[in-house]
Every structure is written in structure tokens, then in C-alpha cells.
Scaffold this motif. Sequence first.
Motif, PDB file in Angstrom:
ATOM      1  N   LEU A  26      16.856 -38.763 -25.837  1.00  0.00           N
ATOM      2  CA  LEU A  26      17.112 -39.014 -27.264  1.00  0.00           C
ATOM      3  C   LEU A  26      15.947 -38.434 -28.075  1.00  0.00           C
ATOM      4  CD1 LEU A  26      18.289 -42.769 -27.349  1.00  0.00           C
ATOM      5  CD2 LEU A  26      19.678 -40.707 -27.103  1.00  0.00           C
ATOM      6  N   LEU A  74      27.503 -53.421 -18.078  1.00  0.00           N
ATOM      7  CA  LEU A  74      26.551 -52.496 -18.702  1.00  0.00           C
ATOM      8  C   LEU A  74      27.049 -51.980 -20.049  1.00  0.00           C
ATOM      9  CD1 LEU A  74      25.397 -50.429 -15.589  1.00  0.00           C
ATOM     10  CD2 LEU A  74      24.181 -52.274 -16.730  1.00  0.00           C
ATOM     11  N   ARG A  79      13.890 -47.504 -20.558  1.00  0.00           N
ATOM     12  CA  ARG A  79      14.618 -46.394 -19.917  1.00  0.00           C
ATOM     13  C   ARG A  79      14.663 -45.141 -20.788  1.00  0.00           C
ATOM     14  NH1 ARG A  79      17.655 -47.267 -15.398  1.00  0.00           N
ATOM     15  NH2 ARG A  79      17.173 -49.257 -14.398  1.00  0.00           N
ATOM     16  N   PHE A 136      26.835 -51.653 -23.527  1.00  0.00           N
ATOM     17  CA  PHE A 136      25.834 -51.953 -24.549  1.00  0.00           C
ATOM     18  C   PHE A 136      26.367 -51.808 -25.978  1.00  0.00           C
ATOM     19  CE2 PHE A 136      22.805 -50.558 -21.045  1.00  0.00           C
ATOM     20  CZ  PHE A 136      22.520 -51.862 -20.666  1.00  0.00           C
ATOM     21  N   THR A 178      14.712 -53.374 -21.674  1.00  0.00           N
ATOM     22  CA  THR A 178      15.038 -52.422 -20.605  1.00  0.00           C
ATOM     23  C   THR A 178      15.542 -51.109 -21.196  1.00  0.00           C
ATOM     24  OG1 THR A 178      15.871 -54.380 -19.497  1.00  0.00           O
ATOM     25  CG2 THR A 178      16.115 -52.296 -18.335  1.00  0.00           C
ATOM     26  N   ASN A 202      25.732 -41.678 -26.992  1.00  0.00           N
ATOM     27  CA  ASN A 202      24.817 -41.263 -25.920  1.00  0.00           C
ATOM     28  C   ASN A 202      24.955 -42.023 -24.603  1.00  0.00           C
ATOM     29  OD1 ASN A 202      22.877 -39.247 -27.308  1.00  0.00           O
ATOM     30  ND2 ASN A 202      22.921 -40.984 -28.722  1.00  0.00           N
TER      31      ASN A 202
HETATM   32  C1  HEC Z   1      25.749 -40.502 -16.939  1.00  0.00           C
HETATM   33  C2  HEC Z   1      25.900 -41.920 -16.947  1.00  0.00           C
HETATM   34  C3  HEC Z   1      24.937 -42.723 -17.788  1.00  0.00           C
HETATM   35  C4  HEC Z   1      24.617 -42.549 -19.110  1.00  0.00           C
HETATM   36  C5  HEC Z   1      25.113 -41.485 -20.067  1.00  0.00           C
HETATM   37  C6  HEC Z   1      23.709 -43.630 -19.461  1.00  0.00           C
HETATM   38  N1  HEC Z   1      23.508 -44.427 -18.390  1.00  0.00           N
HETATM   39 FE1  HEC Z   1      22.320 -46.085 -18.329  1.00  0.00          FE
HETATM   40  N2  HEC Z   1      22.809 -46.364 -16.377  1.00  0.00           N
HETATM   41  C7  HEC Z   1      23.631 -45.566 -15.641  1.00  0.00           C
HETATM   42  C8  HEC Z   1      23.685 -46.045 -14.270  1.00  0.00           C
HETATM   43  C9  HEC Z   1      24.497 -45.441 -13.132  1.00  0.00           C
HETATM   44  C10 HEC Z   1      22.838 -47.175 -14.230  1.00  0.00           C
HETATM   45  C11 HEC Z   1      22.528 -48.061 -12.997  1.00  0.00           C
HETATM   46  C12 HEC Z   1      21.407 -47.449 -12.200  1.00  0.00           C
HETATM   47  C13 HEC Z   1      20.063 -47.691 -12.814  1.00  0.00           C
HETATM   48  O1  HEC Z   1      19.730 -48.851 -13.130  1.00  0.00           O
HETATM   49  O2  HEC Z   1      19.345 -46.720 -13.044  1.00  0.00           O
HETATM   50  C14 HEC Z   1      22.290 -47.340 -15.572  1.00  0.00           C
HETATM   51  C15 HEC Z   1      21.430 -48.338 -15.897  1.00  0.00           C
HETATM   52  C16 HEC Z   1      20.947 -48.540 -17.199  1.00  0.00           C
HETATM   53  C17 HEC Z   1      20.095 -49.626 -17.582  1.00  0.00           C
HETATM   54  C18 HEC Z   1      19.594 -50.708 -16.683  1.00  0.00           C
HETATM   55  C19 HEC Z   1      20.576 -51.828 -16.698  1.00  0.00           C
HETATM   56  C20 HEC Z   1      20.093 -53.015 -15.915  1.00  0.00           C
HETATM   57  O3  HEC Z   1      20.979 -53.823 -15.568  1.00  0.00           O
HETATM   58  O4  HEC Z   1      18.889 -53.166 -15.667  1.00  0.00           O
HETATM   59  C21 HEC Z   1      19.859 -49.494 -18.902  1.00  0.00           C
HETATM   60  C22 HEC Z   1      19.048 -50.413 -19.784  1.00  0.00           C
HETATM   61  C23 HEC Z   1      20.548 -48.306 -19.335  1.00  0.00           C
HETATM   62  N3  HEC Z   1      21.202 -47.767 -18.290  1.00  0.00           N
HETATM   63  C24 HEC Z   1      20.538 -47.848 -20.628  1.00  0.00           C
HETATM   64  C25 HEC Z   1      21.180 -46.703 -21.050  1.00  0.00           C
HETATM   65  C26 HEC Z   1      21.145 -46.228 -22.403  1.00  0.00           C
HETATM   66  C27 HEC Z   1      20.415 -46.912 -23.547  1.00  0.00           C
HETATM   67  C28 HEC Z   1      21.868 -45.092 -22.423  1.00  0.00           C
HETATM   68  C29 HEC Z   1      22.102 -44.201 -23.592  1.00  0.00           C
HETATM   69  C30 HEC Z   1      20.934 -43.779 -24.329  1.00  0.00           C
HETATM   70  C31 HEC Z   1      22.360 -44.863 -21.089  1.00  0.00           C
HETATM   71  N4  HEC Z   1      21.927 -45.867 -20.273  1.00  0.00           N
HETATM   72  C32 HEC Z   1      23.172 -43.795 -20.715  1.00  0.00           C
HETATM   73  C33 HEC Z   1      24.344 -44.468 -16.078  1.00  0.00           C
HETATM   74  C34 HEC Z   1      24.239 -43.927 -17.352  1.00  0.00           C
END
Ligand code: HEC
Length: 212
Positions: free
Chosen positions: A193, A157, A175, A159, A171, A145
Motif C-alpha cells: 500500500l 478473515l 502486516r 475485514f 495485526t 486491496n
Molecule cells: C492474495 C491473497 C491475500 C490478500 C490480497 C491479502 N491477504 Fe491477508 N492473508 C492472506 C492469507 C492466506 C493469510 C493467512 C496466512 C498468514 O497469516 O499470513 C492472511 C492473513 C492476514 C492477516 C493475519 C490474520 C490473523 O488471523 O492473524 C492479516 C491481519 C491480513 N492478512 C491483513 C490483510 C490486509 C490488511 C490486506 C489488504 C491490505 C490483505 N491481508 C490482503 C491472504 C491475503
Amino acid sequence: MKIPQLSLLKRLAFISIALPLLIISCKHETVEPEIEAPSNLVYNPNTMSVIKGTSMSSNTPSISGGTPITYSLSTIPNADNAITINQTSGVITADSTASIGTYQITVVAKNSKSSVTFTNVFTISVGVANPVTFIAKIKPLITSNCSSCHTPGGSSLDFTDYTRAKGNINTMINRINRAQGSGGFMPQGGTALSAANIALFEQWRADGLVEN
Ligand code: HEC
């Protein structure tokens, strides 16, 4: 003549009292062997895993140094006082109210010579019997995901890395719980999810963020 006779008696009296006193005081001056400070405190094994809701004790530790030695915890490692140490034996006990987590135990051993601190001599991990683990449940969810953007390999980033996921768990949970499409919602631009999968992230945190 009377006076010399009395004087002789006095001398005899003096010798019979003073000599033993002199001997006793000499004996007192002989140096006692000095008591050794506590050293080499060892718990074997030096870790224990406690199932939350049960209590468990360490083995009796070995230690060198003059006795008697009394033991105490340098800091109470668990806010609810669920971890204690037996003052005389050094046995460490986690009772059934201990919270989930890993606790490094620092013990102070004290005798008449000195008080010595043994830092992190014992580790207690309190967990549930069958925790949700990162490898079995969480990493696969992240891979399917999140990893299209949170790409494995170097990115801050990523994870799929256990330590990073653990460090960002609050976090992540924040989110994935946001309304789909709202600001900061994850997966960004995707579908929320399922409730069951969100619950797995929350259970992983509640179970102590276990890796395997
Ligand atoms: C389509 C691309 C994309 C997907 C798929 C995605 N992310 Fe992200 N995520 C981002 C981007 C771009 C950021 C940075 C911008 C923001 O903080 O919103 C981010 C930021 C985050 C942050 C904040 C990180 C911080 O440094 O504070 C978290 C936590 C996070 N994502 C969790 C997840 C999780 C858990 C999933 C899967 C369930 C997920 N993301 C799926 C693009 C994505």
C-alpha cells in the motif's frame, strides 16, 4: 410527725424528677422513619461526546433516597485521572487531558443508610473533531486491496466487517508495514500500500477506531 412529712416531700421530688425523665425516655423510644437507600440514579442525557483537548461535564443527575448523598466513581475509568465526579452534585467531568476512547462510568452513591453502586450509568466518548472513519476511508481500502482473499461473508478473515477490522487493527498495521514480499506481508503476493494509505490505517487507530 417529721419523718412521714419528709417522706412525702421525697415522693413529690421523685415524681417531679422521674416523671419528666420517663416521658423523655418514652419519646426516645418512638421509631424514627428509616432513611431510604439511594436509588434510581439517572443522568439525562446519559452519554456525552467530548472533543479531545476540551473539557465537558454531564448534567446534574436525579436520584431518590435520603439526603445527604455523596458520589464517587467505583473505578477510575481513565488511567490519567481525567474523569472525575463532584462528590455532592454527582456531576461527571472529563477534562482536557482525557484520552481518546469510550468510557463506561459506574457511580457509587452513599447516604447514612447504605452505599449503592450504579453500574454503567453514564458513557463518555472522547474523540477528535474529524476522525478517520471506517466507512469513509478504511473499508474502501480493504475492499480494493484485501477482499480478493479476505472475502466478505462468513470467513473469519473478512475485514470489511467493522468489528473484525477493529479487533484486528494491530495485526493489519503490522502486516501492511512489512517489506513487500517478506513473510506475512499483506497484501500477500501483491504490491505494498502507499505510505499515505498505510498512514490512514494508523490514523484510524489513533483517532479511536470510529465506524462512521
Ligand atoms: C492474495 C491473497 C491475500 C490478500 C490480497 C491479502 N491477504 Fe491477508 N492473508 C492472506 C492469507 C492466506 C493469510 C493467512 C496466512 C498468514 O497469516 O499470513 C492472511 C492473513 C492476514 C492477516 C493475519 C490474520 C490473523 O488471523 O492473524 C492479516 C491481519 C491480513 N492478512 C491483513 C490483510 C490486509 C490488511 C490486506 C489488504 C491490505 C490483505 N491481508 C490482503 C491472504 C491475503
